[in-house]
Write a protein that holds these residues in place. Sequence first.
Motif, short mmCIF file in Angstrom:
data_model
loop_
_atom_site.label_atom_id
_atom_site.label_comp_id
_atom_site.label_asym_id
_atom_site.label_seq_id
_atom_site.Cartn_x
_atom_site.Cartn_y
_atom_site.Cartn_z
N ALA A 1 5.82 3.65 11.44
CA ALA A 1 4.68 3.67 12.35
C ALA A 1 3.86 2.43 12.07
N MET A 2 2.92 2.17 12.94
CA MET A 2 2.08 0.97 12.84
C MET A 2 0.61 1.36 12.94
N THR A 3 -0.20 0.78 12.08
CA THR A 3 -1.64 0.99 12.17
C THR A 3 -2.27 -0.20 12.88
N PRO A 4 -3.07 0.04 13.92
CA PRO A 4 -3.66 -1.08 14.64
C PRO A 4 -4.79 -1.75 13.87
N LEU B 1 0.33 1.51 5.90
CA LEU B 1 -0.89 2.28 6.09
C LEU B 1 -2.02 1.73 5.25
N ALA B 2 -1.71 1.25 4.07
CA ALA B 2 -2.76 0.75 3.19
C ALA B 2 -3.36 -0.53 3.72
N ARG B 3 -2.58 -1.36 4.38
CA ARG B 3 -3.13 -2.59 4.95
C ARG B 3 -3.84 -2.28 6.23
N ALA B 4 -3.49 -1.21 6.79
CA ALA B 4 -3.94 -0.66 8.03
C ALA B 4 -4.86 -1.52 8.86
N SER B 5 -5.90 -0.89 9.38
CA SER B 5 -6.66 -1.53 10.40
C SER B 5 -7.70 -2.47 9.89
N ALA B 6 -7.83 -3.57 10.60
CA ALA B 6 -8.92 -4.48 10.26
C ALA B 6 -10.21 -3.74 10.47
N ALA B 7 -10.25 -2.99 11.55
CA ALA B 7 -11.44 -2.20 11.79
C ALA B 7 -11.66 -1.25 10.65
N LEU B 8 -10.58 -0.71 10.09
CA LEU B 8 -10.70 0.23 8.99
C LEU B 8 -10.49 -0.49 7.67
N VAL B 9 -10.07 -1.58 7.70
CA VAL B 9 -9.80 -2.59 6.68
C VAL B 9 -9.19 -2.07 5.41
N VAL B 10 -8.31 -1.67 5.27
CA VAL B 10 -7.78 -0.56 5.88
C VAL B 10 -8.24 0.67 5.25
N GLU C 1 2.58 -4.21 9.84
CA GLU C 1 4.03 -4.11 9.88
C GLU C 1 4.43 -2.73 10.38
N TYR C 2 5.62 -2.63 10.92
CA TYR C 2 6.12 -1.35 11.43
C TYR C 2 6.96 -0.73 10.33
N ALA C 3 6.37 0.18 9.57
CA ALA C 3 7.04 0.72 8.39
C ALA C 3 6.48 2.08 8.05
N ALA C 4 7.20 2.82 7.22
CA ALA C 4 6.78 4.14 6.79
C ALA C 4 6.09 4.07 5.44
N VAL C 5 5.12 4.96 5.22
CA VAL C 5 4.51 5.11 3.91
C VAL C 5 5.27 6.20 3.16
N ASP C 6 4.86 6.51 1.93
CA ASP C 6 5.63 7.39 1.06
C ASP C 6 5.97 8.73 1.69
N SER C 7 5.04 9.35 2.37
CA SER C 7 5.28 10.70 2.88
C SER C 7 5.95 10.72 4.26
N GLU C 8 6.11 9.57 4.86
CA GLU C 8 6.68 9.53 6.22
C GLU C 8 8.19 9.35 6.19
N THR C 9 8.84 9.90 7.20
CA THR C 9 10.29 9.76 7.33
C THR C 9 10.68 8.74 8.39
#
Length: 217
Positions: free
Chosen positions: A170-173, A12-21, A159-167
Amino acid sequence: MTAVRTARPRALARASAALVVLVLGATACSSAADPGERAGGAEKEKVRVVEGHPYAVDSSPAAAIGFPQNENVFEGTVVKRRADVHATDVLDDGSTFEVVYTPVVVRVDRVHKGALEKGAEVVVRSMGGTADGVRYEVEEAPAKKTFAVGNSLVVFGTEYAAVDSETSPAMTPNFVYRATGGSVVDATYAGGAHDGGPAARMDRAEFRGKLRALSAR
């Protein structure tokens, strides 16, 4: 938070280029604002607003294909959308950032880069929404209608991975293109191109031809 965290990068932190992230930690701000109504409208509760302030990057076909942080690139079809999720992640400096997103389930139809398998269903984060008393607002993100069920998309993602609060992962575009007929149209930003101009468009076959180079990287 920087656009790219090299010490301990997260999906999630690397997330979107659009959101950078989504520069969630350093550039997100929160406030108690606009009371949201409870079911039935009898009582009201305050909704805390978190605002994302990313900066836009070139989302043209050449820029999207050449973006070095694309861990997964695939064509897929939107299968369903789930209820909004409030997610948090801890940064390398110990600070915490948060977002709200809509989990969009996308069936993988063709893989151009990464380890996803054809036919698999993956979750793509559509940034923005309200959950757990938090509303996340961000302008530089794909429009929610981009992820309507049945839409055919080309997703350039993290990458397809979970962040701390996720079980679950998921992937951020980083970039999203929507296939319409024989063309693909840049849908990375709800308002068009990164510079405010019209969204880029390319022949679908030509676009796929350019994507073939990714499999060799």
